[in-house]
Design an enzyme around this catalytic site. Structure first.
Site, PDB file in Angstrom:
ATOM      1  NE  ARG A  50      57.291  41.062  12.954  1.00 22.60           N
ATOM      2  CZ  ARG A  50      56.499  39.988  12.876  1.00 22.60           C
ATOM      3  NH1 ARG A  50      55.701  39.840  11.831  1.00 22.60           N
ATOM      4  NH2 ARG A  50      56.515  39.068  13.798  1.00 22.60           N
ATOM      5  NE  ARG A  87      61.968  39.793   7.031  1.00 24.10           N
ATOM      6  CZ  ARG A  87      61.724  38.489   7.148  1.00 24.10           C
ATOM      7  NH1 ARG A  87      62.354  37.623   6.379  1.00 24.10           N
ATOM      8  NH2 ARG A  87      60.836  38.060   8.032  1.00 24.10           N
ATOM      9  NE  ARG A 135      68.320  43.536   9.011  1.00 24.47           N
ATOM     10  CZ  ARG A 135      69.302  42.668   9.078  1.00 24.47           C
ATOM     11  NH1 ARG A 135      70.562  43.054   8.941  1.00 24.47           N
ATOM     12  NH2 ARG A 135      69.067  41.385   9.263  1.00 24.47           N
ATOM     13  CG  ASP A 138      64.529  40.784  18.122  1.00 29.27           C
ATOM     14  OD1 ASP A 138      64.596  39.924  19.025  1.00 29.27           O
ATOM     15  OD2 ASP A 138      63.901  40.591  17.077  1.00 29.27           O
ATOM     16  CE1 TYR A 190      61.163  33.298  19.678  1.00 32.23           C
ATOM     17  CE2 TYR A 190      60.053  34.956  21.010  1.00 32.23           C
ATOM     18  CZ  TYR A 190      60.257  34.337  19.801  1.00 32.23           C
ATOM     19  OH  TYR A 190      59.553  34.755  18.693  1.00 32.23           O
TER      20      TYR A 190
END
Length: 372
Positions: free
Chosen positions: A42, A46, A55, A91, A169
């Site tokens: 990552r 963010r 974004r 992703d 998921y």
């Protein structure tokens, strides 16, 4: 900004700038290096203000489907820090999308499947044969574009989620603390579980091969939910598919005369280190719950290791970060080792501390190698 040139994408997917820093690739293969290479899971995230600005107001998966946006986000951390590798912004859940499932990124909730798999009959809703070029071509274009815009500075890593992690998921419908719905399938519907895992494996193999063809120079397989399984279930429902992916990808690449290092990151699967070290991956990624010296002993020096500083150590002052890095390097040694965190960077982390982490890895490892 990343420049999109359709001629490059269509006609010249392999006409890339010469690689200037191969430290990461050399370490992955267990070769000597002048310093320990470092990158962060990552690292395009963010915690960077420029990432948040890029974004702002945009749908997550729309961003994933834009080669230009993915290229820009991939390059942002490289402009700040001397990382030794880049990892393409994407992703793991693009694979279930390619198989026909709707996945949305909901603010404050995370990834959400409006119609998760509930019973074995629901497998009929999935695409049996997935045309990866058609369904995931936007990832391949992003990789090619990024390779060109990296200008050979560092290698580019492609990645995928592993079958069990994606399966969980798809059944849970999003994140979960217990994964009880997905594990229910393993115990109540083992045959259907294996069918789904095989379907995912087939798509993943083609997806990874497509990433290499597009320009990926290394591949990481994220088994993020390994720790929710016990050793017995891991050996039945995860490990065989991890091995199958590596074997099939490598066999195909060998036919083409290509050699691309592969990394397996099975979070919290400390019980499976020995098995993972014999699974056709050059590198095994470790989370922070594993002692570096123990990991070296248990893997017998057969593979390279990656990891494993606790991400929360980045909340410490810079001098403490440096001390933590030094101890980590002493535990792993400098040969056959790639420094990383034991998981991804968190959104509230200070970019300056990330820089301190990278600097400490380079500085301490150079000194250690000089003294050898």
């Amino acid at each position: 900004m990343c420049i999109l040139d359709k001629r490059i994408l269509i006609l010249y997917p392999k006409d890339f700038p010469q690689l200037q820093n191969d430290t990461f690739l050399r370490a992955a293969r267990g070769e000597e290096t002048q310093h320990v290479p470092v990158w962060c899971m990552r690292q395009a995230g963010r915690y960077l203000p420029e990432f948040r600005e890029s974004r702002a107001g945009k749908d997550f998966f729309e961003t994933c489907r834009s080669p230009e946006a993915c290229c820009e986000l991939t390059l942002q951390p490289l402009r700040r820090f001397p990382f030794d590798a880049a990892i393409i912004f994407s992703d793991i859940l693009v694979v279930p999308q390619a198989m026909g499932m709707d996945v949305q990124m909901v603010a404050g909730k995370g990834p959400t499947f409006p119609e998760p798999l509930k019973e074995p009959e629901d497998l009929q809703r999935l695409r049996v044969k997935v045309d990866v070029d058609k369904e995931l071509g936007y990832v391949f274009k992003a990789i090619t574009l990024t390779r060109h815009n990296l200008e050979g500075k560092v290698p580019l890593i492609g990645f995928t989620g592993a079958p069990w992690t994606l399966m969980s998921y798809m059944i849970e419908g999003g994140g979960s603390t217990t994964h009880a719905k997905a594990k229910r399938w393993l115990y109540r519907h083992p045959e259907a579980s294996h069918m789904l895992l095989r379907m995912l494996t087939d798509v993943i193999v083609e997806y990874l091969l497509g990433q290499v063809a597009a320009g990926a120079q290394a591949l990481q397989v994220f088994e993020s939910h390994a720790g929710i399984l016990g050793p017995v279930e891991f050996k039945e429902f995860s490990l065989p598919y991890l091995r199958d992916i590596a074997r099939r990808v490598k066999d195909k690449l060998k036919e083409a005369g290509q050699d691309v290092p592969m990394i397996a990151f099975a979070k919290d699967a400390h019980y499976a280190l020995e098995d993972l070290s014999q699974s056709h991956y050059e590198v095994v990624g470790l989370d922070w719950t594993i002692d570096p010296r123990s990991a070296r002993e248990r893997t017998g020096g057969k593979i390279s290791l990656q990891g494993n500083m606790d991400p929360c150590a980045l909340y410490a002052p810079k001098d403490r970060i440096s001390e933590t890095v030094k101890k980590m390097l002493e535990g792993f040694g400098t040969r056959g080792y790639i420094a990383n965190l034991g998981h991804g960077l968190y959104p509230d982390m200070d970019p300056e501390n990330v820089g301190a982490f990278v600097e400490a890895v380079h500085q301490h490892s150079k000194q250690m190698i000089k003294q050898m």
